[in-house]
Design an enzyme around this catalytic site. Structure first.
Site, PDB file in Angstrom:
ATOM      1  N   ASN A  59       0.805  -1.237   0.000  1.00  0.00           N
ATOM      2  CA  ASN A  59       0.000   0.000   0.000  1.00  0.00           C
ATOM      3  C   ASN A  59       0.831   1.277   0.000  1.00  0.00           C
ATOM      4  OD1 ASN A  59       0.681  -0.627   2.704  1.00  0.00           O
ATOM      5  ND2 ASN A  59      -0.969   0.675   3.427  1.00  0.00           N
TER       6      ASN A  59
ATOM      7  N   GLY B 148       2.009  -5.985   7.201  1.00  0.00           N
ATOM      8  CA  GLY B 148       1.083  -6.626   6.271  1.00  0.00           C
ATOM      9  C   GLY B 148      -0.180  -7.035   6.996  1.00  0.00           C
TER      10      GLY B 148
ATOM     11  N   THR C 255      -3.097  -9.246   9.067  1.00  0.00           N
ATOM     12  CA  THR C 255      -3.105  -9.965  10.345  1.00  0.00           C
ATOM     13  C   THR C 255      -3.002 -11.480  10.145  1.00  0.00           C
ATOM     14  OG1 THR C 255      -4.243  -8.188  11.464  1.00  0.00           O
ATOM     15  CG2 THR C 255      -4.545 -10.377  12.398  1.00  0.00           C
TER      16      THR C 255
ATOM     17  N   THR D 218      -1.462 -13.059   7.729  1.00  0.00           N
ATOM     18  CA  THR D 218      -0.052 -13.358   7.426  1.00  0.00           C
ATOM     19  C   THR D 218       0.782 -13.230   8.697  1.00  0.00           C
ATOM     20  OG1 THR D 218      -0.460 -12.280   5.303  1.00  0.00           O
ATOM     21  CG2 THR D 218       1.798 -12.882   5.775  1.00  0.00           C
TER      22      THR D 218
ATOM     23  N   GLU E 229       3.542  -5.187  12.227  1.00  0.00           N
ATOM     24  CA  GLU E 229       2.607  -4.058  12.037  1.00  0.00           C
ATOM     25  C   GLU E 229       1.494  -4.587  11.149  1.00  0.00           C
ATOM     26  OE1 GLU E 229       3.034  -1.319  13.587  1.00  0.00           O
ATOM     27  OE2 GLU E 229       5.177  -1.069  13.950  1.00  0.00           O
TER      28      GLU E 229
ATOM     29  N   CYS F  84      -3.316   1.615   6.224  1.00  0.00           N
ATOM     30  CA  CYS F  84      -3.724   0.875   7.428  1.00  0.00           C
ATOM     31  C   CYS F  84      -4.350   1.808   8.454  1.00  0.00           C
ATOM     32  CB  CYS F  84      -2.525   0.154   8.009  1.00  0.00           C
ATOM     33  SG  CYS F  84      -1.158   1.277   8.353  1.00  0.00           S
TER      34      CYS F  84
ATOM     35  N   GLU G 282       7.514   0.573  16.864  1.00  0.00           N
ATOM     36  CA  GLU G 282       8.655   1.116  16.119  1.00  0.00           C
ATOM     37  C   GLU G 282       8.627   2.627  16.275  1.00  0.00           C
ATOM     38  OE1 GLU G 282       8.440  -0.512  12.117  1.00  0.00           O
ATOM     39  OE2 GLU G 282       9.084  -2.465  12.837  1.00  0.00           O
TER      40      GLU G 282
HETATM   41  P1  NAD Z   1       0.069  -9.365   3.100  1.00  0.00           P
HETATM   42  O1  NAD Z   1       0.104  -9.849   4.510  1.00  0.00           O
HETATM   43  O2  NAD Z   1      -0.685 -10.139   2.113  1.00  0.00           O
HETATM   44  O3  NAD Z   1       1.556  -9.231   2.513  1.00  0.00           O
HETATM   45  C1  NAD Z   1       2.548  -8.450   3.116  1.00  0.00           C
HETATM   46  C2  NAD Z   1       3.906  -9.001   2.741  1.00  0.00           C
HETATM   47  O4  NAD Z   1       4.053 -10.295   3.326  1.00  0.00           O
HETATM   48  C3  NAD Z   1       4.124  -9.184   1.249  1.00  0.00           C
HETATM   49  O5  NAD Z   1       5.455  -8.868   0.920  1.00  0.00           O
HETATM   50  C4  NAD Z   1       3.867 -10.675   1.056  1.00  0.00           C
HETATM   51  O6  NAD Z   1       4.513 -11.215  -0.062  1.00  0.00           O
HETATM   52  C5  NAD Z   1       4.445 -11.234   2.334  1.00  0.00           C
HETATM   53  N1  NAD Z   1       3.930 -12.552   2.746  1.00  0.00           N
HETATM   54  C6  NAD Z   1       2.721 -13.097   2.450  1.00  0.00           C
HETATM   55  N2  NAD Z   1       2.637 -14.335   3.014  1.00  0.00           N
HETATM   56  C7  NAD Z   1       3.795 -14.549   3.672  1.00  0.00           C
HETATM   57  C8  NAD Z   1       4.296 -15.633   4.457  1.00  0.00           C
HETATM   58  N3  NAD Z   1       3.584 -16.740   4.668  1.00  0.00           N
HETATM   59  N4  NAD Z   1       5.522 -15.534   5.004  1.00  0.00           N
HETATM   60  C9  NAD Z   1       6.247 -14.412   4.811  1.00  0.00           C
HETATM   61  N5  NAD Z   1       5.836 -13.351   4.065  1.00  0.00           N
HETATM   62  C10 NAD Z   1       4.619 -13.419   3.514  1.00  0.00           C
HETATM   63  O7  NAD Z   1      -0.432  -7.856   3.201  1.00  0.00           O
HETATM   64  P2  NAD Z   1      -0.750  -6.866   1.998  1.00  0.00           P
HETATM   65  O8  NAD Z   1      -2.020  -7.302   1.376  1.00  0.00           O
HETATM   66  O9  NAD Z   1       0.473  -6.690   1.168  1.00  0.00           O
HETATM   67  O10 NAD Z   1      -0.962  -5.489   2.777  1.00  0.00           O
HETATM   68  C11 NAD Z   1      -2.184  -5.068   3.290  1.00  0.00           C
HETATM   69  C12 NAD Z   1      -2.230  -5.294   4.797  1.00  0.00           C
HETATM   70  O11 NAD Z   1      -1.144  -4.631   5.428  1.00  0.00           O
HETATM   71  C13 NAD Z   1      -3.491  -4.706   5.408  1.00  0.00           C
HETATM   72  O12 NAD Z   1      -4.005  -5.620   6.340  1.00  0.00           O
HETATM   73  C14 NAD Z   1      -2.972  -3.458   6.129  1.00  0.00           C
HETATM   74  O13 NAD Z   1      -3.734  -3.047   7.224  1.00  0.00           O
HETATM   75  C15 NAD Z   1      -1.619  -3.913   6.557  1.00  0.00           C
HETATM   76  N6  NAD Z   1      -0.749  -2.766   6.838  1.00  0.00           N
HETATM   77  C16 NAD Z   1      -0.436  -2.491   8.136  1.00  0.00           C
HETATM   78  C17 NAD Z   1       0.349  -1.383   8.430  1.00  0.00           C
HETATM   79  C18 NAD Z   1       0.716  -1.038   9.854  1.00  0.00           C
HETATM   80  O14 NAD Z   1       1.575  -0.181  10.031  1.00  0.00           O
HETATM   81  N7  NAD Z   1       0.095  -1.643  10.845  1.00  0.00           N
HETATM   82  C19 NAD Z   1       0.818  -0.577   7.384  1.00  0.00           C
HETATM   83  C20 NAD Z   1       0.465  -0.894   6.079  1.00  0.00           C
HETATM   84  C21 NAD Z   1      -0.316  -2.000   5.805  1.00  0.00           C
END
Ligand code: NAD
Length: 483
Positions: free
Chosen positions: A152, A228, A230, A232, A250, A284, A464
């Site tokens: 994002n 990423g 929750t 994951t 996060e 997020c 962080e």
């Molecule tokens: P995602 O969890 O699908 O992917 C995030 C990353 O993790 C990607 O690089 C992906 O390839 C990797 N990944 C996926 N499965 C994995 C595994 N089994 N092992 C290791 N790595 C793995 O998330 P997304 O769809 O890319 O992002 C959207 C999510 O991120 C939303 O839920 C959003 O709220 C969250 N987010 C949180 C914050 C925060 O600061 N809390 C900031 C931005 C986004």
């Protein structure tokens, strides 16, 4: 049109994935492939590990002043290439170019500048132990870190990890999101041009299931910083558990935006339009649950709907675009399915809900969605409880402070919250009761990198920012010197 081919970056060299496989990533505004990225596997992570662990021996011994010098240089080079980064981020992610220019890319540069300064000014603890001598604490770099980031805010969030990681003397293997790898790839040349020694930062591109999981399961990588979803995050906890890794997670959110009747109405309304729909709602920290005190509910709803209808959705590269495209077809379908669910659950679509009819030419195949406001749902509905992560918000009237605190906290998430009131005592009282890592009073997304950032409950583990990033990226040791 020829596709851009991205390669891994290991030991300051661009290298092809060991198994030679690539897959397409899409330009979300056109719905067509525009780049090919390596489908990296465990053997690519092993190669990157070899480079990063070798580099750690010398990088961990460089002075803070030398590390800071290189970090400042990286920031300067990102600034110098700002236009290139802005265009790439917008094309790859779908976000309006105006947002990439005002938020994503300047913040990426600032992440390096901030941590360059932060390590230079950190002071450790010392205390006299009467009759024995004195103790002092020392921070040790830990080793090779795995840095996994989402799609994002691609460069913004990746550099939020790289900067403190290498500032503290660690080396890194990064795994950017498979949907948005372009700016991470461009950063590799910046790192090299800034004089960062080979192997300090390595990029392994590919999917979470292959490259991401190989990082998490690597027995010699002692820390993982992940941003990423929750679901994951839970997998990462489970998969890293046998190795006792240090984790910073996060994760997702379902943030409340609480509007009291005594608020500065215009400011609350204008900011709520931003906190609902900025980056197509794919931040997020977006406030997707809007709670409005009953006396001003109708007026606020009407203002929000009127404002949402005026937002321009379309060509991300047009200067006056407010909402670009959602990141992928799958994500568009997921977000769209929540609008149908909202109707099934008894909600009323006050505006939006569809792909805009105004799209012309190549944009007709893009993943665009109108800003959508749903009323009439109750807090127990799935649409009001689950993270949608798109331009869809719910709006709900509340009667008392106690009620709105209760429904805000009745969530498995706890990332952020905004509240709007001109009553200072109420602001402090409610802010103190809200279960969220960040509470904004009369503002939204004002970030101070010196302050702790993170989520409660299923929104994350750890904090962080400032000293908290240093705590994560170092091991703290106490040394006792006897007289
Ligand atoms: P995602 O969890 O699908 O992917 C995030 C990353 O993790 C990607 O690089 C992906 O390839 C990797 N990944 C996926 N499965 C994995 C595994 N089994 N092992 C290791 N790595 C793995 O998330 P997304 O769809 O890319 O992002 C959207 C999510 O991120 C939303 O839920 C959003 O709220 C969250 N987010 C949180 C914050 C925060 O600061 N809390 C900031 C931005 C986004």
């Amino acid at each position: 049109m020829a596709l851009t081919t991205i390669d891994n970056f290991i030991n300051n060299e661009f290298v092809k994935p060991t198994e030679g496989a690539y897959f397409d990533t899409f330009n979300p505004a056109h719905g067509v492939p525009h780049a090919q990225i390596p489908d990296s596997t465990k053997s690519d992570v092993d190669l990157a590990y070899k480079a990063a662990s070798t580099a750690f021996t010398s990088w961990s011994k460089t002075t803070k002043a030398e590390r800071a010098r290189i970090l400042y240089k990286i920031a300067d080079l990102i600034d110098a290439r700002q236009d290139e980064f802005v265009r790439a981020e917008s094309k790859d992610q779908g976000k309006p170019i105006s947002l990439a220019k005002s938020v994503d890319i300047p913040r990426a540069a600032y992440n390096f500048r901030f941590f360059a300064g932060r390590i230079l000014h950190s002071v450790e603890e010392a205390a006299e132990l009467e009759g024995v001598g004195f103790n002092y604490s020392q921070r040790m770099p830990i080793g090779v870190a795995g840095l996994i980031s989402p799609w994002n805010l691609p460069l913004y969030l990746l550099t939020w990890k790289i900067a403190p990681c290498i500032a503290c003397g660690n080396t890194a293997i990064c795994k950017p999101s498979e949907f948005t790898s372009l700016t991470a790839y461009m950063l590799c040349s910046v790192l090299k041009d800034a004089g960062l020694p080979a192997g300090v930062v390595n990029m392994v591109f590919g999917t979470g299931m292959k490259a991401g999981q190989a990082l998490v399961e690597h027995p010699r990588i002692p820390l993982i910083s992940f941003t990423g979803g929750t679901v994951t995050g839970a997998k990462i906890i489970a998969n890293s558990a046998p190795h006792f890794k240090k984790l910073s997670l996060e994760l997702g959110g379902k943030n409340a935006n609480i509007i009291f009747a005594d608020c500065d109405f215009e400011k609350a309304l204008t900011t709520s339009l931003r906190s609902s729909f900025a980056n197509q709602g794919e931040i997020c920290l977006c406030g997707s649950r809007i709670f409005v005190e009953r006396p001003i509910y109708e007026k606020f709803l009407n203002g929000l709907v009127e404002g949402a209808k005026k937002l321009k959705v379309g060509d991300p590269s047009a200067a006056d675009t407010n909402l670009g495209a959602l990141v992928s077809k799958e994500h568009w379908e997921k977000v769209r399915s929540y609008i149908d669910l909202g109707v099934e659950e008894g909600g009323k679509i006050e505006c939006g809900g569809k792909k805009p009819a105004s799209l012309q030419g190549e944009f007709q195949n893009g993943y665009f969605l109108e800003p959508t406001i749903i009323s009439g749902l109750t807090p127990s509905c799935r649409v009001m409880r689950e993270e949608i992560f798109g331009p869809v918000v719910t709006i709900y009237a509340f009667d008392t402070e106690e009620e709105v605190v209760q429904i805000t906290n009745d969530s498995e998430y706890g990332l952020s919250c905004s509240l709007w009131t001109e009553n200072g005592r109420r602001a402090r009282r409610v802010a103190g009761e809200i279960q969220a890592g960040t509470v904004w009073v009369n503002t939204w997304m004002a970030r101070d990198l010196r302050m702790p950032f993170g989520g409660m409950k299923k929104s994350g583990l750890g904090r962080e920012g400032g000293e908290h990033s240093l705590d994560f990226y170092t091991e703290l040791k106490t040394i006792c010197l006897a007289d």
